[in-house]
Structure formats: C-alpha cells, structure tokens
Design an enzyme around this catalytic site. Structure first.
Site, short mmCIF file in Angstrom:
data_model
loop_
_atom_site.label_atom_id
_atom_site.label_comp_id
_atom_site.label_asym_id
_atom_site.label_seq_id
_atom_site.Cartn_x
_atom_site.Cartn_y
_atom_site.Cartn_z
N LYS A 190 -8.01 -1.98 -1.30
CA LYS A 190 -8.47 -0.83 -2.10
C LYS A 190 -7.39 -0.53 -3.14
CE LYS A 190 -10.38 1.80 1.77
NZ LYS A 190 -10.32 3.13 2.40
N GLY B 274 -7.13 -3.12 13.84
CA GLY B 274 -8.21 -3.42 12.89
C GLY B 274 -8.43 -4.87 12.56
N GLU C 18 -3.93 -8.64 7.97
CA GLU C 18 -4.18 -7.19 7.93
C GLU C 18 -5.67 -6.96 7.65
OE1 GLU C 18 -3.68 -4.26 8.60
OE2 GLU C 18 -2.46 -3.17 7.16
N ASP C 19 -6.21 -5.84 8.14
CA ASP C 19 -7.62 -5.54 7.86
C ASP C 19 -7.80 -4.98 6.44
OD1 ASP C 19 -6.36 -3.13 8.49
OD2 ASP C 19 -7.95 -2.39 9.79
N ASP D 288 -4.52 -0.21 1.89
CA ASP D 288 -5.01 1.04 1.30
C ASP D 288 -3.89 1.61 0.43
OD1 ASP D 288 -6.93 3.17 1.15
OD2 ASP D 288 -5.81 4.28 2.64
N VAL E 283 -14.43 2.68 5.05
CA VAL E 283 -15.28 1.63 5.60
C VAL E 283 -15.04 1.42 7.09
CG1 VAL E 283 -15.53 0.39 3.40
CG2 VAL E 283 -13.61 -0.17 4.92
N ARG F 161 -16.08 -0.40 15.52
CA ARG F 161 -15.33 -1.65 15.33
C ARG F 161 -16.22 -2.86 15.58
NH1 ARG F 161 -9.70 -0.68 15.03
NH2 ARG F 161 -8.99 1.11 16.24
P1 IMP Z 1 -2.15 1.89 4.35
O1 IMP Z 1 -0.85 1.99 5.04
O2 IMP Z 1 -2.52 3.18 3.65
O3 IMP Z 1 -2.29 0.71 3.42
O4 IMP Z 1 -3.25 1.81 5.47
C1 IMP Z 1 -3.55 0.69 6.12
C2 IMP Z 1 -4.34 1.00 7.38
O5 IMP Z 1 -5.12 2.18 7.25
C3 IMP Z 1 -5.34 -0.11 7.62
O6 IMP Z 1 -4.76 -1.13 8.36
C4 IMP Z 1 -6.42 0.61 8.36
O7 IMP Z 1 -6.14 0.63 9.74
C5 IMP Z 1 -6.39 2.03 7.85
N1 IMP Z 1 -7.44 2.23 6.84
C6 IMP Z 1 -7.30 2.26 5.50
N2 IMP Z 1 -8.49 2.43 4.89
C7 IMP Z 1 -9.40 2.50 5.89
C8 IMP Z 1 -10.84 2.63 5.92
O8 IMP Z 1 -11.55 2.72 4.89
N3 IMP Z 1 -11.42 2.63 7.15
C9 IMP Z 1 -10.71 2.53 8.30
N4 IMP Z 1 -9.38 2.38 8.32
C10 IMP Z 1 -8.74 2.37 7.13
#
Ligand code: IMP
Length: 179
Positions: free
Chosen positions: A133, A46, A101-102, A105, A155, A167
């Site tokens: 987020k 991402g 990082e993208d 979450d 998103v 993407r």
């Molecule tokens: P986390 O481990 O829950 O913080 O997730 C992080 C990863 O989940 C990010 O690097 C994204 O690849 C993916 N992700 C989280 N939210 C979204 C979204 O809204 N769209 C697409 N990918 C997401």
C-alpha cells in the site's frame, strides 16, 4: 468489545493470486539459483498462507523459519512500535535469506525486521510482500518483489486478518463497514 458490522468485497481472486505467485517464484528461483540452502523467513501471522503457496512453487533447496513482529493490535491503525514476539529458530549469518511479508503498509514492520536481520550478517537478504500500500508509507522502504499494489483499503483473507478473523478466506477482500 463488539465488532462493527461489515461485509467483505473480493478484491483479488484466488486464481489471480496463484498466477502472480508463479511469476514471483520464477524471479526468486533466478535470483537464488546458486544458493546452497535458502532460508525462507515468514513473518507471522499474516504470511502463513502466502509462504505455504510460495515455497511450493520454489524448486530450490530451502528451509523455513518464522519471525513474529507486532505493530498492530486488533485495530485498523498501525502503531509505530515494533516488537519481536517470536524470534527465528536458526542462525542466518552467511546465509541467503528471503523475508516473506503479507502487506507493507506504513513500512515500519518490514524496515525494523530488515534492520534486525541485517545485523546478523546474512550473505544476501531479499524481501517479498504479497501486497503493497504505497500511499500509506511512512518509512522509505520497498520489498524487492511485490505481488500486488493496492489502494488504501483495509484488506483480509489469504492469511490476513481483521481482529483475528477472516484469515481463511481463499481470496483477498476489502472490508466495508455496513453501519
Ligand atoms: P506496517 O508496519 O504499517 O507496514 O504494517 C505491516 C503489518 O500491518 C502487516 O504485516 C499486517 O499484519 C498489518 N496490516 C497492514 N495493513 C493491513 C490490512 O489492510 N489488513 C490487515 N492487516 C494489515
């Protein structure tokens, strides 16, 4: 598997992203102005667009490396298991490192990656996320620099996918299901 029909509503324009990256790059340059050669680590997949734009605004000696961790399948829900699918090519011991990082979450991915990279004893480890987020957070973690705080929306675009699609959109959009 057939995909539910959806449309994408623009949330953050390409122009707004570019302006924000310029400001972030300025702060990063100030932090790492004394660094010999900064290791910029992109989390695949991402962050590939974000890192490409960010490094071109960093007037610093850098090298680029990539790490792939997965906490997502092709669905919109995060799982808690984080696996390293592709490790760094280079050693980071004693080096200054910036993890790119993208989206943060739940925070599981970034926290796992930080834990892993810290165990390799970098001199300095900083993190930047294009999107945050905070309302979804399950692990107490925050990137050192954040592009935009966004609400709990799924998103896509600017490197970020929905089931490996979208993407290549130049902006960040939110997914709205139409069925
Ligand atoms: P986390 O481990 O829950 O913080 O997730 C992080 C990863 O989940 C990010 O690097 C994204 O690849 C993916 N992700 C989280 N939210 C979204 C979204 O809204 N769209 C697409 N990918 C997401």
């Amino acid at each position: 598997m057939t995909q539910r029909p959806y449309v994408i509503d623009e949330m953050i324009s390409a122009k707004a992203i570019a302006a924000r990256i310029e400001t972030l790059a300025h702060a990063i340059r100030a932090e790492f102005h004394d660094t010999d050669k900064l290791v910029v680590v992109g989390l695949l997949r991402g962050s590939f667009v974000f890192i490409a734009d960010l490094v071109r605004d960093l007037d610093l000696p850098i090298e680029v490396d990539f790490l792939e961790a997965s906490s997502y399948g092709d669905a919109t829900e995060s799982s808690r298991e984080v696996r390293i699918l592709k490790d760094l090519r280079g050693a980071i011991e004693g080096r200054d490192v910036l993890v790119v990082e993208d989206i943060v979450d739940t925070g599981f991915t970034l926290s796992h990656v930080i834990h892993l990279l810290k165990s390799r004893k970098p001199a300095r480890l900083k993190t930047i996320a294009l999107l945050d987020k905070p309302s979804r957070r399950e692990v107490d973690i925050r990137a050192d620099w954040i592009g935009f705080e966004i609400p709990d929306e799924f998103v896509v675009g600017y490197g970020i996918d929905f089931a490996q699609r979208n993407r290549n959109l130049p902006f960040i959009g939110k997914v709205r299901f139409t069925d």
